[in-house]
Structures are given as C-alpha cells and as structure tokens.
Write a protein that holds these residues in place. Structure first.
Motif, short mmCIF file in Angstrom:
data_model
loop_
_atom_site.label_atom_id
_atom_site.label_comp_id
_atom_site.label_asym_id
_atom_site.label_seq_id
_atom_site.Cartn_x
_atom_site.Cartn_y
_atom_site.Cartn_z
N ASN A 68 1.98 4.61 5.64
CA ASN A 68 2.68 3.85 4.49
C ASN A 68 1.65 2.79 3.72
O ASN A 68 1.87 2.54 2.51
CB ASN A 68 3.45 2.64 5.44
CG ASN A 68 4.87 3.55 5.81
OD1 ASN A 68 5.54 4.48 5.06
ND2 ASN A 68 5.46 3.15 6.81
N GLY A 69 0.57 2.64 4.39
CA GLY A 69 -0.32 1.91 3.47
C GLY A 69 -1.01 2.45 2.46
O GLY A 69 -1.08 1.91 1.50
N MET A 72 1.44 2.91 -0.28
CA MET A 72 1.40 1.68 -1.16
C MET A 72 0.55 1.68 -2.22
O MET A 72 0.53 1.37 -3.36
CB MET A 72 1.30 0.62 -0.09
CG MET A 72 2.76 -0.02 0.63
SD MET A 72 3.92 -0.48 -0.55
CE MET A 72 3.41 -1.91 -1.23
N ALA A 127 3.88 -2.96 8.65
CA ALA A 127 3.72 -2.07 7.60
C ALA A 127 5.11 -1.83 6.51
O ALA A 127 5.22 -1.88 5.44
CB ALA A 127 3.19 -0.51 7.86
N LEU A 130 5.97 -5.06 4.88
CA LEU A 130 5.14 -5.34 3.69
C LEU A 130 5.57 -4.39 2.66
O LEU A 130 5.65 -4.96 1.67
CB LEU A 130 3.66 -4.55 3.97
CG LEU A 130 2.71 -4.60 2.86
CD1 LEU A 130 2.44 -6.05 2.53
CD2 LEU A 130 1.38 -3.99 3.47
N HIS A 131 6.09 -3.26 2.77
CA HIS A 131 7.00 -2.44 1.69
C HIS A 131 8.11 -3.43 1.29
O HIS A 131 8.14 -3.62 -0.21
CB HIS A 131 7.44 -1.30 2.32
CG HIS A 131 6.18 0.03 2.24
ND1 HIS A 131 6.35 0.71 1.10
CD2 HIS A 131 5.47 0.20 3.22
CE1 HIS A 131 5.11 1.44 1.28
NE2 HIS A 131 4.81 1.35 2.66
N ILE A 169 0.29 -7.41 -3.74
CA ILE A 169 0.72 -6.43 -2.69
C ILE A 169 -0.65 -5.59 -2.23
O ILE A 169 -0.72 -5.17 -0.96
CB ILE A 169 1.63 -5.40 -3.36
CG1 ILE A 169 3.00 -5.89 -3.69
CG2 ILE A 169 1.87 -4.29 -2.37
CD1 ILE A 169 3.81 -5.14 -4.50
N SER A 172 -2.50 -7.50 0.61
CA SER A 172 -1.91 -7.39 1.89
C SER A 172 -2.01 -5.64 2.47
O SER A 172 -2.17 -5.49 3.55
CB SER A 172 -0.42 -7.46 1.83
OG SER A 172 -0.26 -8.85 1.44
N THR A 173 -2.00 -4.72 1.56
CA THR A 173 -2.14 -3.58 1.89
C THR A 173 -3.41 -3.15 2.41
O THR A 173 -3.73 -2.48 3.51
CB THR A 173 -1.72 -2.61 0.60
OG1 THR A 173 -0.59 -2.71 0.29
CG2 THR A 173 -1.79 -1.05 1.06
#
Length: 289
Positions: A68-69, A72, A127, A130-131, A169, A172-173
């Motif tokens: 997921n990271g 992103m 994660a 975060l999205h 973003i 954080s990613t």
C-alpha cells in the motif's frame, strides 16, 4: 463508501475541470483497493500456525502495508505530474461544483478514518488509515482550491494545493515504508534497545552474562527474542528462567522468548534429559559375568 464516492468525484472533476477533484478521485480509487488488500491481509494474519508457517501468517499485514505504501508513491507521482502540467497550462475550474463535491468527500473520509482509527494499531491498519487520511487531505485541498477560485479567480490554486497535499502524503508514506522494511528485515523495533535488554537480563540473579542476543518483530504487535544465557551455576536455571521471562514481559513487553542456558567455562554440565531410572533387581553387580 470510498469506491462509490470515487466514481462521483471523478465525474464531477471531469465536468468541472478540477485537477484537485480528479486527483482525489484517483486517490480514492486506489484507496478502495488498498482497503480491500488490508482487509484480506487482516483475515489471513489471524490464521493459526502450521507446520509450513510456524509463526502463522502475521507478516502478511506488514507485506500489505508495504504494498500500500508503494501504491501511494505511484499515486503521489501521478498527481504531482498532472499538477505541474496545470501550472504550465492553467485551465478554468467550476468552483461551485468543486466546493460541493469536496465538502461531501471530506465528510465521507472523516467517517471512514474514524472507523479505521478504532481498529488495531498494526502496520496494516496504519497503512490503510494513511490512504484514507490522504483522501481527507485531498478533499481539504479541493475544498480550499474551490473557495480560492470562487473568490479570486486564481486557477493555479488548484494544482498548487494538490502538490502541497502530495508532499504531506509523501512524508507519511516514506515513514511507513521505512517501518515496513525494518520489520521485514527483522530489525530491532524502534522502541527497544538491544543494549538495554542485554544489560537488564545480565543483572538477573544467577546470570553471569548474555550473548547471541537477537530481538525482532513478528509483526507490529508481537516481538520475539532469542539469547544464550551463561549461568554462575546450572542448578539456578529454573529460578533464573522464571525471573528472565518476567523481566522481558514486564519491562520490555516481550512475551515470546527462547533462552538457551550455558555453564561457565570449566563447569561440569549437570543438565539431563530425564532423571536416572531405578536399578533393576535382575541386573548383575558390576564386574560379574
């Protein structure tokens, strides 16, 4: 909720000409896939251990968080690229539509973020959150750009705010990816010190020293430890073992520890796998035929 609103936002962004809405719609589409991946990973991680996976599938959550990271990063790069294009060639934006859709998107993202924040704080959930948080910021950016364009007519506000959100973003990613990589490489968790653990274990009564000490994360919530424990006296091992396990659990929150006792060099090892059995009455005395 996220997937349904992504379709609404994409149509509104295309009709109004807002990059902020289109970018946020694409972001919410990827978030729908991310949430599906996080859900599947969470289900798999609950499966019990097996002869093939003795720790179970706990690391699946970390893998999902890492995927997921990386997803992103792709989304951030795509939005930033389109934002630069819009800065070079500004395009008109229907501010009223942007404001209305962005406000609705903000409300939906707040609800979804609240739901996720009540779950476990593992890497997988972080994660996914975060999205959603990125979507929330995207809605804020779209709302702000719509207000600025409505009252000033300054169209570059749309791509500039999109790039600002991308920067937030991205930070954080990258942090999430660092934690996921550290976990997969079986590094010592950030909240623990290998030296502090070793010194604390060596101070337990009956323990002479500690060596071959290893500490790693099974997942975001479970830490494992293995170590060789050199003892002053092998007879003290049962008492020292209980004290070491209590120390690791209470002081460092480590509940999965594998400890191997060792005597001091030159000592006679007195450990045995089982106590000697009684002599048989039919056994001949030593030296007899």
């Amino acid at each position: 909720m996220t997937l349904g609103f992504a379709a609404v936002e994409a149509m509104a962004g295309w009709w109004s000409g807002s990059l902020a809405l289109l970018g946020d719609a694409g972001h919410m589409l990827t978030d729908s896939l991310a949430l599906a991946l996080a859900t599947a990973a969470s289900i798999l991680a609950r499966r019990p251990s097996s002869p093939r996976h003795t720790y179970g599938l706990r690391r699946v959550e970390t893998l999902a968080g890492m995927l997921n990271g990386l997803f992103m990063l792709f989304v951030v790069a795509l939005i930033a690229w389109h934002a630069i294009e819009r800065l070079i060639t500004p395009q008109p934006v229907e501010a009223g539509t942007v404001i209305g859709v962005a406000a609705l998107g903000l409300a939906i993202n707040v609800i979804v973020a609240w739901m996720l924040s009540r779950g476990e704080g593992d890497l997988n959930t972080r994660a996914a959150l975060l999205h959603v948080f990125g979507d929330l910021l995207g809605s804020v950016a779209a709302l702000a750009s719509g207000i600025v364009i409505l009252y000033t007519g300054w169209y570059p506000a749309d791509p500039l705010l999109s790039m600002l959100i991308c920067g937030l973003i991205l930070a954080s990613t990258l942090k999430l990816l660092r934690v996921a990589t550290h976990t997969l490489l079986e590094g010592v968790p950030d909240n623990l010190s290998l030296g502090a653990i070793g010194h604390a274990m060596a101070e337990v009564e009956g323990v002479h020293s500690i060596h071959d000490l290893h500490v790693w994360s099974l997942d975001s919530n479970h830490v494992a430890l293995s170590a060789h424990v050199v003892l002053h006296s092998s007879q003290a091992w049962p008492t020292s073992l209980v004290a070491l396990q209590r120390l690791l659990a209470e002081q460092f929150d480590i509940h999965h520890a594998t400890l191997q006792p060792e005597p001091l060099p030159g000592q006679i090892v007195t450990f045995s796998s089982r106590p000697p059995g009684p002599k048989s009455a039919a056994s001949p005395p030593p030296g007899s035929r």
